[in-house]
Design a protein around this motif. Structure first.
Motif, short mmCIF file in Angstrom:
data_model
loop_
_atom_site.label_atom_id
_atom_site.label_comp_id
_atom_site.label_asym_id
_atom_site.label_seq_id
_atom_site.Cartn_x
_atom_site.Cartn_y
_atom_site.Cartn_z
N VAL A 287 0.85 -1.18 0.00
CA VAL A 287 0.00 0.00 0.00
C VAL A 287 0.89 1.23 0.00
CG1 VAL A 287 -1.90 1.21 1.12
CG2 VAL A 287 -1.65 -1.28 1.42
N ASP A 288 0.82 2.01 -1.10
CA ASP A 288 1.62 3.23 -1.23
C ASP A 288 0.98 4.11 -2.28
OD1 ASP A 288 3.69 5.18 -1.68
OD2 ASP A 288 5.15 3.74 -0.89
N ASP A 289 0.96 5.40 -2.02
CA ASP A 289 0.35 6.33 -2.97
C ASP A 289 1.32 6.77 -4.06
OD1 ASP A 289 1.71 7.71 -0.84
OD2 ASP A 289 0.86 9.58 -1.58
N THR A 290 2.58 6.38 -3.95
CA THR A 290 3.59 6.75 -4.95
C THR A 290 3.79 5.58 -5.91
OG1 THR A 290 4.68 8.10 -3.27
CG2 THR A 290 5.94 7.59 -5.27
N PRO A 291 3.43 5.77 -7.19
CA PRO A 291 3.54 4.67 -8.16
C PRO A 291 4.95 4.08 -8.28
CG PRO A 291 2.24 6.45 -9.08
CD PRO A 291 2.80 6.95 -7.78
N ASP A 292 5.98 4.92 -8.18
CA ASP A 292 7.36 4.41 -8.27
C ASP A 292 7.67 3.46 -7.12
OD1 ASP A 292 7.76 5.84 -10.58
OD2 ASP A 292 8.82 7.50 -9.60
N ASN A 293 7.21 3.78 -5.92
CA ASN A 293 7.44 2.89 -4.77
C ASN A 293 6.71 1.56 -4.94
OD1 ASN A 293 8.97 4.88 -3.56
ND2 ASN A 293 7.34 5.55 -2.18
N LEU A 294 5.48 1.65 -5.44
CA LEU A 294 4.73 0.41 -5.70
C LEU A 294 5.45 -0.46 -6.72
CD1 LEU A 294 0.97 1.54 -5.91
CD2 LEU A 294 2.01 0.07 -4.19
N ALA A 295 5.90 0.16 -7.79
CA ALA A 295 6.58 -0.59 -8.86
C ALA A 295 7.87 -1.22 -8.34
CB ALA A 295 6.87 0.33 -10.05
N GLU A 296 8.63 -0.46 -7.55
CA GLU A 296 9.90 -0.97 -7.02
C GLU A 296 9.68 -2.17 -6.11
OE1 GLU A 296 13.46 0.54 -4.05
OE2 GLU A 296 12.27 2.03 -5.12
N LEU A 297 8.73 -2.05 -5.19
CA LEU A 297 8.46 -3.16 -4.27
C LEU A 297 7.83 -4.35 -5.00
CD1 LEU A 297 7.24 -1.16 -1.17
CD2 LEU A 297 9.27 -2.62 -1.30
N HIS A 298 6.96 -4.07 -5.94
CA HIS A 298 6.34 -5.15 -6.71
C HIS A 298 7.42 -5.94 -7.46
CE1 HIS A 298 4.06 -7.16 -9.91
NE2 HIS A 298 3.09 -7.17 -9.03
N HIS A 299 8.34 -5.23 -8.08
CA HIS A 299 9.43 -5.88 -8.81
C HIS A 299 10.30 -6.72 -7.86
CE1 HIS A 299 12.44 -6.50 -11.90
NE2 HIS A 299 13.37 -6.12 -11.03
N LEU A 300 10.55 -6.20 -6.67
CA LEU A 300 11.38 -6.91 -5.70
C LEU A 300 10.70 -8.20 -5.20
CD1 LEU A 300 13.85 -6.99 -3.73
CD2 LEU A 300 12.46 -5.61 -2.16
N LEU A 301 9.40 -8.14 -5.01
CA LEU A 301 8.69 -9.24 -4.36
C LEU A 301 8.03 -10.25 -5.31
CD1 LEU A 301 6.93 -7.13 -1.59
CD2 LEU A 301 8.98 -8.54 -1.35
N LYS A 302 7.82 -9.86 -6.56
CA LYS A 302 7.02 -10.69 -7.46
C LYS A 302 7.60 -12.08 -7.74
CE LYS A 302 8.87 -9.01 -11.82
NZ LYS A 302 8.59 -8.28 -13.05
N GLU A 303 8.89 -12.24 -7.62
CA GLU A 303 9.50 -13.56 -7.87
C GLU A 303 9.23 -14.54 -6.73
OE1 GLU A 303 11.00 -14.43 -10.74
OE2 GLU A 303 10.49 -12.42 -11.46
N LEU A 304 8.99 -14.02 -5.53
CA LEU A 304 8.81 -14.88 -4.37
C LEU A 304 7.37 -14.97 -3.87
CD1 LEU A 304 11.92 -13.62 -2.34
CD2 LEU A 304 11.71 -15.77 -3.60
N TYR A 305 6.57 -13.95 -4.18
CA TYR A 305 5.23 -13.88 -3.61
C TYR A 305 4.22 -13.43 -4.66
CZ TYR A 305 8.17 -13.60 0.57
OH TYR A 305 9.11 -13.83 1.53
N ARG A 306 2.95 -13.76 -4.39
CA ARG A 306 1.86 -13.17 -5.17
C ARG A 306 1.62 -11.79 -4.56
NH1 ARG A 306 -0.62 -18.07 -3.88
NH2 ARG A 306 -2.03 -16.87 -2.57
N VAL A 307 1.73 -10.77 -5.37
CA VAL A 307 1.70 -9.41 -4.86
C VAL A 307 0.45 -8.69 -5.36
CG1 VAL A 307 2.91 -7.20 -4.79
CG2 VAL A 307 4.22 -9.34 -4.84
N LYS A 308 -0.23 -8.03 -4.43
CA LYS A 308 -1.33 -7.14 -4.76
C LYS A 308 -0.89 -5.74 -4.35
CE LYS A 308 -5.01 -10.51 -3.97
NZ LYS A 308 -6.21 -10.81 -3.19
N ALA A 309 -1.46 -4.74 -5.01
CA ALA A 309 -1.08 -3.36 -4.72
C ALA A 309 -2.31 -2.49 -4.56
CB ALA A 309 -0.18 -2.82 -5.82
N ALA A 310 -2.18 -1.48 -3.71
CA ALA A 310 -3.23 -0.48 -3.52
C ALA A 310 -2.56 0.88 -3.43
CB ALA A 310 -4.02 -0.77 -2.25
N ARG A 311 -3.18 1.88 -4.08
CA ARG A 311 -2.60 3.23 -4.10
C ARG A 311 -3.17 4.12 -3.01
NH1 ARG A 311 -1.96 5.70 -9.85
NH2 ARG A 311 -0.93 7.21 -8.53
#
Length: 175
Positions: free
Chosen positions: A3-27
């Protein structure tokens, strides 16, 4: 759930975690609260502190007050390095607090630790439920055996003295 309102932060964390976890995001916090109640529920929420409309503190408070979401571990991550923010986050029920910028290895380690702890707690709860069920079954079995034993004792006494039948039946009921 990130959960982050900054798209860049969401993208960075999503990229970091997507290989290990199923990731959902909320802005925003409202969307995070919605996603947290959807099936399947997130195993962990990585929550930004400073967001418009509803901040991370309020999101965490609402998650912890809701019986459907109170069990989900919340890890705050924020640009705020103020000790009072970290303290408030933990008082609201967060399990960890990370300050931005967050080192990728640290994020992965903290998430893995919290997920392992959550899995261990769930296994313990499952084991306790099975044990409680087993105790209920054994208690019911013992009650049935006790009833049968009393009946056998009453029948044995009746066979020896037919006049004592009524007295034994009353005593059996009292016991």
């Amino acid at each position: 759930l990130i959960v982050d309102d900054t798209p860049d932060n969401l993208a960075e964390l999503h990229h970091l975690l997507k290989e290990l976890y199923r990731v959902k995001a909320a802005r925003d916090g409202f969307r995070a609260l919605e996603i947290a109640q959807m099936s399947p529920q997130p195993d962990l929420i990585l929550l930004d502190l400073m967001m418009p409309e509803i901040d991370g503190f309020e999101v965490c408070k609402r998650l912890k007050l809701n019986p459907q979401t109170s069990h989900i571990p919340v890890v705050f991550y924020s640009a705020s390095h103020r000790p009072e923010d970290e303290e408030q986050a933990l008082q609201l029920g967060a399990v960890d607090y990370l300050a931005k910028p967050v080192a990728p290895g640290l994020v992965l380690a903290r998430i893995a630790t919290q997920l392992a702890l959550k899995n261990a707690q769930q296994a313990l709860q499952d084991s306790n439920r099975m044990l409680e069920s087993s105790v209920r079954e054994k208690t019911a079995d013992l009650a049935r055996m006790q009833d049968a034993l009393l009946m056998v004792m009453a029948l044995m006494a009746e066979a020896r003295d037919p006049d004592a039948n009524r007295h034994i039946r009353v005593t059996q009921q009292l016991v």
